[in-house]
Design a protein around this motif. Structure first.
Motif, PDB file in Angstrom:
ATOM      1  N   THR A   3       0.838  -1.203   0.000  1.00 41.64           N
ATOM      2  CA  THR A   3       0.000   0.000   0.000  1.00 41.64           C
ATOM      3  C   THR A   3       0.871   1.250   0.000  1.00 41.64           C
ATOM      4  OG1 THR A   3      -1.847  -1.084   1.110  1.00 41.64           O
ATOM      5  CG2 THR A   3      -1.716   1.303   1.304  1.00 41.64           C
ATOM      6  N   PHE A   4       1.914   1.226   0.804  1.00 44.61           N
ATOM      7  CA  PHE A   4       2.845   2.360   0.879  1.00 44.61           C
ATOM      8  C   PHE A   4       3.565   2.554  -0.455  1.00 44.61           C
ATOM      9  CE2 PHE A   4       7.204   3.861   1.732  1.00 44.61           C
ATOM     10  CZ  PHE A   4       6.907   5.115   2.247  1.00 44.61           C
ATOM     11  N   ILE A   5       4.038   1.447  -1.049  1.00 45.06           N
ATOM     12  CA  ILE A   5       4.758   1.538  -2.329  1.00 45.06           C
ATOM     13  C   ILE A   5       3.847   2.094  -3.422  1.00 45.06           C
ATOM     14  CG2 ILE A   5       5.926   0.239  -4.155  1.00 45.06           C
ATOM     15  CD1 ILE A   5       6.884  -1.699  -2.003  1.00 45.06           C
ATOM     16  N   TYR A   6       2.610   1.569  -3.494  1.00 47.27           N
ATOM     17  CA  TYR A   6       1.667   2.071  -4.493  1.00 47.27           C
ATOM     18  C   TYR A   6       1.415   3.567  -4.298  1.00 47.27           C
ATOM     19  CZ  TYR A   6       0.498  -2.777  -5.739  1.00 47.27           C
ATOM     20  OH  TYR A   6       0.545  -4.085  -6.164  1.00 47.27           O
ATOM     21  N   GLY A   7       1.325   3.984  -3.054  1.00 49.74           N
ATOM     22  CA  GLY A   7       1.097   5.401  -2.776  1.00 49.74           C
ATOM     23  C   GLY A   7       2.247   6.268  -3.247  1.00 49.74           C
ATOM     24  N   ILE A   8       3.475   5.841  -2.948  1.00 48.72           N
ATOM     25  CA  ILE A   8       4.660   6.592  -3.374  1.00 48.72           C
ATOM     26  C   ILE A   8       4.751   6.647  -4.893  1.00 48.72           C
ATOM     27  CG2 ILE A   8       7.177   6.593  -3.412  1.00 48.72           C
ATOM     28  CD1 ILE A   8       6.010   7.542  -0.783  1.00 48.72           C
ATOM     29  N   VAL A   9       4.502   5.502  -5.546  1.00 44.85           N
ATOM     30  CA  VAL A   9       4.548   5.455  -7.003  1.00 44.85           C
ATOM     31  C   VAL A   9       3.501   6.385  -7.611  1.00 44.85           C
ATOM     32  CG1 VAL A   9       4.175   3.967  -9.019  1.00 44.85           C
ATOM     33  CG2 VAL A   9       5.554   3.152  -7.107  1.00 44.85           C
ATOM     34  N   THR A  10       2.314   6.446  -7.005  1.00 50.84           N
ATOM     35  CA  THR A  10       1.252   7.345  -7.488  1.00 50.84           C
ATOM     36  C   THR A  10       1.719   8.794  -7.443  1.00 50.84           C
ATOM     37  OG1 THR A  10      -0.476   5.830  -6.714  1.00 50.84           O
ATOM     38  CG2 THR A  10      -1.121   8.110  -7.132  1.00 50.84           C
ATOM     39  N   VAL A  11       2.315   9.184  -6.332  1.00 49.66           N
ATOM     40  CA  VAL A  11       2.804  10.562  -6.185  1.00 49.66           C
ATOM     41  C   VAL A  11       3.878  10.864  -7.228  1.00 49.66           C
ATOM     42  CG1 VAL A  11       4.054  12.144  -4.658  1.00 49.66           C
ATOM     43  CG2 VAL A  11       2.238  10.702  -3.728  1.00 49.66           C
ATOM     44  N   LEU A  12       4.772   9.910  -7.462  1.00 54.15           N
ATOM     45  CA  LEU A  12       5.840  10.126  -8.439  1.00 54.15           C
ATOM     46  C   LEU A  12       5.279  10.251  -9.860  1.00 54.15           C
ATOM     47  CD1 LEU A  12       8.568   7.702  -7.029  1.00 54.15           C
ATOM     48  CD2 LEU A  12       8.525  10.201  -6.917  1.00 54.15           C
ATOM     49  N   TYR A  13       4.227   9.498 -10.172  1.00 53.26           N
ATOM     50  CA  TYR A  13       3.581   9.636 -11.480  1.00 53.26           C
ATOM     51  C   TYR A  13       2.945  11.023 -11.626  1.00 53.26           C
ATOM     52  CZ  TYR A  13       4.047   4.868 -13.303  1.00 53.26           C
ATOM     53  OH  TYR A  13       4.523   3.694 -13.825  1.00 53.26           O
ATOM     54  N   ASP A  46      -4.165   3.675 -11.846  1.00 50.28           N
ATOM     55  CA  ASP A  46      -3.849   2.282 -11.544  1.00 50.28           C
ATOM     56  C   ASP A  46      -3.244   2.140 -10.147  1.00 50.28           C
ATOM     57  OD1 ASP A  46      -3.473  -0.527 -12.821  1.00 50.28           O
ATOM     58  OD2 ASP A  46      -1.504  -0.084 -11.975  1.00 50.28           O
ATOM     59  N   ASN A  47      -2.199   2.897  -9.889  1.00 49.49           N
ATOM     60  CA  ASN A  47      -1.511   2.785  -8.607  1.00 49.49           C
ATOM     61  C   ASN A  47      -2.297   3.435  -7.476  1.00 49.49           C
ATOM     62  OD1 ASN A  47       1.469   1.640  -9.021  1.00 49.49           O
ATOM     63  ND2 ASN A  47       0.920   2.829 -10.819  1.00 49.49           N
ATOM     64  N   GLY A  48      -3.019   4.507  -7.798  1.00 51.66           N
ATOM     65  CA  GLY A  48      -3.817   5.175  -6.780  1.00 51.66           C
ATOM     66  C   GLY A  48      -4.930   4.292  -6.247  1.00 51.66           C
ATOM     67  N   VAL A  49      -5.593   3.557  -7.144  1.00 52.35           N
ATOM     68  CA  VAL A  49      -6.670   2.654  -6.722  1.00 52.35           C
ATOM     69  C   VAL A  49      -6.115   1.543  -5.833  1.00 52.35           C
ATOM     70  CG1 VAL A  49      -8.285   0.888  -7.545  1.00 52.35           C
ATOM     71  CG2 VAL A  49      -8.211   3.131  -8.650  1.00 52.35           C
ATOM     72  N   MET A  50      -4.968   0.996  -6.197  1.00 54.04           N
ATOM     73  CA  MET A  50      -4.391  -0.069  -5.379  1.00 54.04           C
ATOM     74  C   MET A  50      -3.888   0.460  -4.040  1.00 54.04           C
ATOM     75  SD  MET A  50      -2.574  -2.655  -8.098  1.00 54.04           S
ATOM     76  CE  MET A  50      -1.618  -1.426  -8.995  1.00 54.04           C
ATOM     77  N   ALA A  51      -3.405   1.702  -4.032  1.00 52.59           N
ATOM     78  CA  ALA A  51      -2.967   2.297  -2.771  1.00 52.59           C
ATOM     79  C   ALA A  51      -4.141   2.546  -1.835  1.00 52.59           C
ATOM     80  CB  ALA A  51      -2.238   3.609  -3.045  1.00 52.59           C
ATOM     81  N   ALA A  52      -5.323   2.832  -2.411  1.00 55.18           N
ATOM     82  CA  ALA A  52      -6.505   3.162  -1.597  1.00 55.18           C
ATOM     83  C   ALA A  52      -7.380   1.951  -1.305  1.00 55.18           C
ATOM     84  CB  ALA A  52      -7.325   4.234  -2.318  1.00 55.18           C
ATOM     85  N   GLY A  53      -6.978   0.770  -1.752  1.00 53.09           N
ATOM     86  CA  GLY A  53      -7.817  -0.416  -1.627  1.00 53.09           C
ATOM     87  C   GLY A  53      -8.257  -0.716  -0.207  1.00 53.09           C
ATOM     88  N   ASN A  54      -7.327  -0.712   0.743  1.00 48.76           N
ATOM     89  CA  ASN A  54      -7.677  -1.005   2.138  1.00 48.76           C
ATOM     90  C   ASN A  54      -8.598   0.051   2.716  1.00 48.76           C
ATOM     91  OD1 ASN A  54      -6.274  -3.433   2.468  1.00 48.76           O
ATOM     92  ND2 ASN A  54      -4.342  -2.367   2.854  1.00 48.76           N
ATOM     93  N   TRP A  55      -8.388   1.295   2.326  1.00 49.48           N
ATOM     94  CA  TRP A  55      -9.206   2.387   2.845  1.00 49.48           C
ATOM     95  C   TRP A  55     -10.637   2.307   2.305  1.00 49.48           C
ATOM     96  CZ3 TRP A  55     -11.283   6.754   0.206  1.00 49.48           C
ATOM     97  CH2 TRP A  55     -11.855   7.701   1.047  1.00 49.48           C
ATOM     98  N   ILE A  56     -10.788   1.967   1.024  1.00 53.35           N
ATOM     99  CA  ILE A  56     -12.123   1.859   0.416  1.00 53.35           C
ATOM    100  C   ILE A  56     -12.840   0.613   0.910  1.00 53.35           C
ATOM    101  CG2 ILE A  56     -13.369   1.601  -1.767  1.00 53.35           C
ATOM    102  CD1 ILE A  56     -11.075   3.150  -3.105  1.00 53.35           C
TER     103      ILE A  56
END
Length: 217
Positions: A3-13, A46-56
């Motif tokens: 979740t953390f990695i997906y979040g960081i990757v989203t920000v970098l994109y 793509d990465n944002g949805v996976m980063a937010a999966g646990n929250w949703i």
């Protein structure tokens, strides 16, 4: 961890999108290579949805958001063929300036979109998966090896990277593509599914850097 990695990757994109806007404003010729904006934006989703999966949380909302990931993948990822050809043309390769070649790039792109829709996306059944701390929906069927679409696109990116390197513009796209292939093909002893996304980020970053090198000095 994922979740953390997906979040960081989203920000970098998102930062890459901002970098792309800077290049677009400096470039007098806003040509097909800037379809890279759509590819990058799709990867933000793509990465944002996976980063937010646990929250949703598991349910129809997350399922629908994940389904959109696959539709965006089908429509946007093949645009990398057009991007690759336009980089080759912009680098000065005479054969890439041919109208036939340019139309050929669009035909290949359209064919890849149709193939991906027919074989992977339309009628897609999904199931929830919790892996390495991230909740997402994945295809319910079994898949082995990379899709044909990805293999074909990778070949075009390698060609573009080699030509840009040969013409002494930059080697970053060649190495970025090679690193992406190696990172996804060679098993890495890390408990994570997000490492592939990191290598995809490296590839997209190498494309934006290559576009920067093609701007007039």
């Amino acid at each position: 961890m994922d979740t953390f990695i997906y979040g960081i990757v989203t920000v970098l994109y998102i930062l890459l999108l901002g970098y792309g806007v800077v290049l677009w404003r400096k470039d007098a010729k806003r040509e097909p290579r800037y379809f890279l904006f759509l590819v990058t934006a799709a990867l933000v989703w793509d990465n944002g949805v996976m980063a937010a999966g646990n929250w949703i949380g598991e349910g129809e909302l997350l399922k629908g958001l994940n389904l959109a990931r696959f539709w965006l993948h089908a429509f946007c990822t093949p645009l990398l063929v057009v991007v690759a050809f336009d980089l080759i043309r912009r680098a000065g390769s005479p054969w890439a300036r041919s109208t036939v070649v340019q139309w050929g790039a669009w035909i290949v792109t359209a064919a890849l979109i149709i193939m991906q829709l027919v074989t992977e996306t339309i009628g897609l059944k999904m199931k929830p998966v919790q892996e390495f701390g991230a909740l997402r929906y994945v295809p319910a069927g079994e898949h082995s090896g990379p899709p044909i679409m990805i293999i074909i696109i990778t070949v075009f990116l390698f060609v573009a990277g080699f030509i840009l390197w040969k013409r002494k513009i930059t080697s970053v796209l060649f190495w970025g593509t090679l690193l992406m292939v190696a990172g996804t093909a060679i098993p890495i002893p890390i408990d994570s599914k997000a490492t592939t996304n990191v290598f995809e980020l490296v590839l997209i970053a190498s494309l934006w850097i290559s576009m920067r090198r093609l701007l007039p000095r």
